[in-house]
Design an enzyme around this catalytic site. Structure first.
Site, PDB file in Angstrom:
ATOM      1  N   ASP A   1       0.826  -1.207   0.000  1.00 23.52           N
ATOM      2  CA  ASP A   1       0.000   0.000   0.000  1.00 23.52           C
ATOM      3  C   ASP A   1       0.856   1.252   0.000  1.00 23.52           C
ATOM      4  OD1 ASP A   1      -2.398   1.393   0.017  1.00 23.52           O
ATOM      5  OD2 ASP A   1      -2.570   1.373   2.186  1.00 23.52           O
TER       6      ASP A   1
ATOM      7  N   HIS B   1      -7.321   0.623   9.613  1.00 25.55           N
ATOM      8  CA  HIS B   1      -6.384   1.071   8.581  1.00 25.55           C
ATOM      9  C   HIS B   1      -6.663   2.553   8.321  1.00 25.55           C
ATOM     10  CE1 HIS B   1      -4.083   0.107   4.715  1.00 25.55           C
ATOM     11  NE2 HIS B   1      -4.498   1.346   4.525  1.00 25.55           N
TER      12      HIS B   1
ATOM     13  N   HIS C   1      -5.659   6.559   7.241  1.00 21.94           N
ATOM     14  CA  HIS C   1      -4.837   7.497   6.488  1.00 21.94           C
ATOM     15  C   HIS C   1      -4.851   8.839   7.216  1.00 21.94           C
ATOM     16  CE1 HIS C   1      -4.183   5.375   2.455  1.00 21.94           C
ATOM     17  NE2 HIS C   1      -4.778   4.489   3.240  1.00 21.94           N
TER      18      HIS C   1
ATOM     19  N   CYS D   1      -3.587   6.453  -2.402  1.00 17.11           N
ATOM     20  CA  CYS D   1      -4.484   5.541  -3.093  1.00 17.11           C
ATOM     21  C   CYS D   1      -4.558   5.965  -4.539  1.00 17.11           C
ATOM     22  CB  CYS D   1      -5.883   5.549  -2.471  1.00 17.11           C
ATOM     23  SG  CYS D   1      -7.059   4.479  -3.337  1.00 17.11           S
TER      24      CYS D   1
ATOM     25  N   ASN E   1      -0.494   6.696   4.636  1.00 20.51           N
ATOM     26  CA  ASN E   1      -0.999   5.883   5.734  1.00 20.51           C
ATOM     27  C   ASN E   1      -0.458   6.384   7.069  1.00 20.51           C
ATOM     28  OD1 ASN E   1      -2.297   3.278   4.479  1.00 20.51           O
ATOM     29  ND2 ASN E   1      -0.447   3.644   3.283  1.00 20.51           N
TER      30      ASN E   1
END
Length: 309
Positions: free
Chosen positions: A25, A216, A218, A249, A258
């Site tokens: 990611d 998760h 950001h 993303c 992140n």
């Protein structure tokens, strides 16, 4: 806990489990292609720093994420341990590639909203389940552990705020396909601590306890660390994070990096919560990767500790 352990279990020597997503990611949104040897070294260094789970790559079509076109080469370059690192697969074609390489752990990536499902998965909100069902069934039949991500849990750049009941309905359907863990993603970083608690309460009420959930976050609005703390207070014990705060993303331009793994480790250290991570080794790794990428780390802890070294 080895990188190949089930993401739904907790080792006795850790109070929390950090699920490191930097190599997948974190790097997927980088415009410059990172050499596969550097990716392999990144993963090796993260494991050496004590990260128990390091998601390596994704078997997505290179047309959509060119950065991860070397997925098979990377797994092979990592040697016998390569197959123990989780990999993201978008569909059965991706699963075929993972199975060929002997991968033991995979993740699927669903959407809580219609628009993002169409942009990211090329399917409707409902159609995504038909796509994932055979993928998960085959993976489980092959003895693989499966993790399910759900994106846009707090907000969507096209649809705005996402109703909690919609997120829970989608997340539960994904989990019930046969996943061992469901990771709740704030893909564009708009969530706040109150929303975190409300969403977790709703999932608990729907039959998914904290021990099968992960978070998760950001950091678009600077709330990722506060949200992680709120989730920890609620009872969550698995946290996704990215070394150096790498990430974004490719399908949501407003999404920034992140939650930085170093910032999360620093917070837990202050709380007396054991992560099993060697912070100095992790900072050194992120500083090295920043050099590979040619830009400084956005992690406040990396900046502070690397600057004082």
């Amino acid at each position: 806990m080895s990188a190949g352990s089930s993401t739904s279990s907790m080792p006795g020597d850790r109070d929390v489990t950090i699920y490191e997503v930097g190599p997948r990611d974190g790097l997927q949104n980088e415009k410059g292609i990172v050499p596969v040897a550097a990716k392999a070294e990144f993963i090796t260094r993260l494991v050496a720093a004590g990260l128990p789970i390091v998601e390596a790559t994704s078997f997505v079509h290179p047309k959509w994420v060119p950065q991860l076109a070397d997925a098979a080469e990377l797994i092979e370059l990592l040697g016998p341990d390569g197959r123990k690192h989780p990999v993201l697969v978008p569909n059965e074609r991706g699963l075929d590639r993972a199975l060929e390489l002997g991968c033991e752990h995979l993740a699927i990536f669903g959407s809580a909203t219609e628009t993002f499902a169409r942009k990211n998965l090329n399917s409707s909100l409902d159609e995504q389940f038909a796509m994932f069902e055979p993928t998960v069934a085959r993976a489980r039949a092959a003895g693989m552990d499966v993790r399910a991500y759900i994106s846009m849990c707090f907000g969507d750049p096209w649809e705005g705020a996402v109703p909690v009941d919609q997120v829970v309905a989608v997340g539960k359907r994904l989990f019930d396909l046969g996943a061992s863990q469901l990771s709740l993603g704030d893909t564009i970083g708009v969530g706040t601590t109150g929303q975190v608690g409300a969403l977790l309460d709703a999932f608990n009420a729907a039959g998914l306890p904290d021990d099968v959930l992960a978070v998760h976050f950001h950091d678009t609005y600077g709330q990722a660390l506060a949200n992680a703390y709120a989730a920890w207070q609620h009872g969550i014990r698995t946290f996704d994070a990215s070394a150096g705060g790498l990430g974004g993303c490719p399908y949501a331009e407003s999404a920034t990096g992140n939650l930085a793994t170093e910032d999360l480790v620093w917070m837990f250290r202050g709380l007396g919560v054991e992560t099993g991570v060697d912070l100095d080794a992790l900072v050194a790794t992120s500083t090295w990767m920043a050099g590979v990428l040619g830009k400084p780390s956005v992690s406040r802890v990396v900046t502070a500790l690397a600057g004082s070294a």
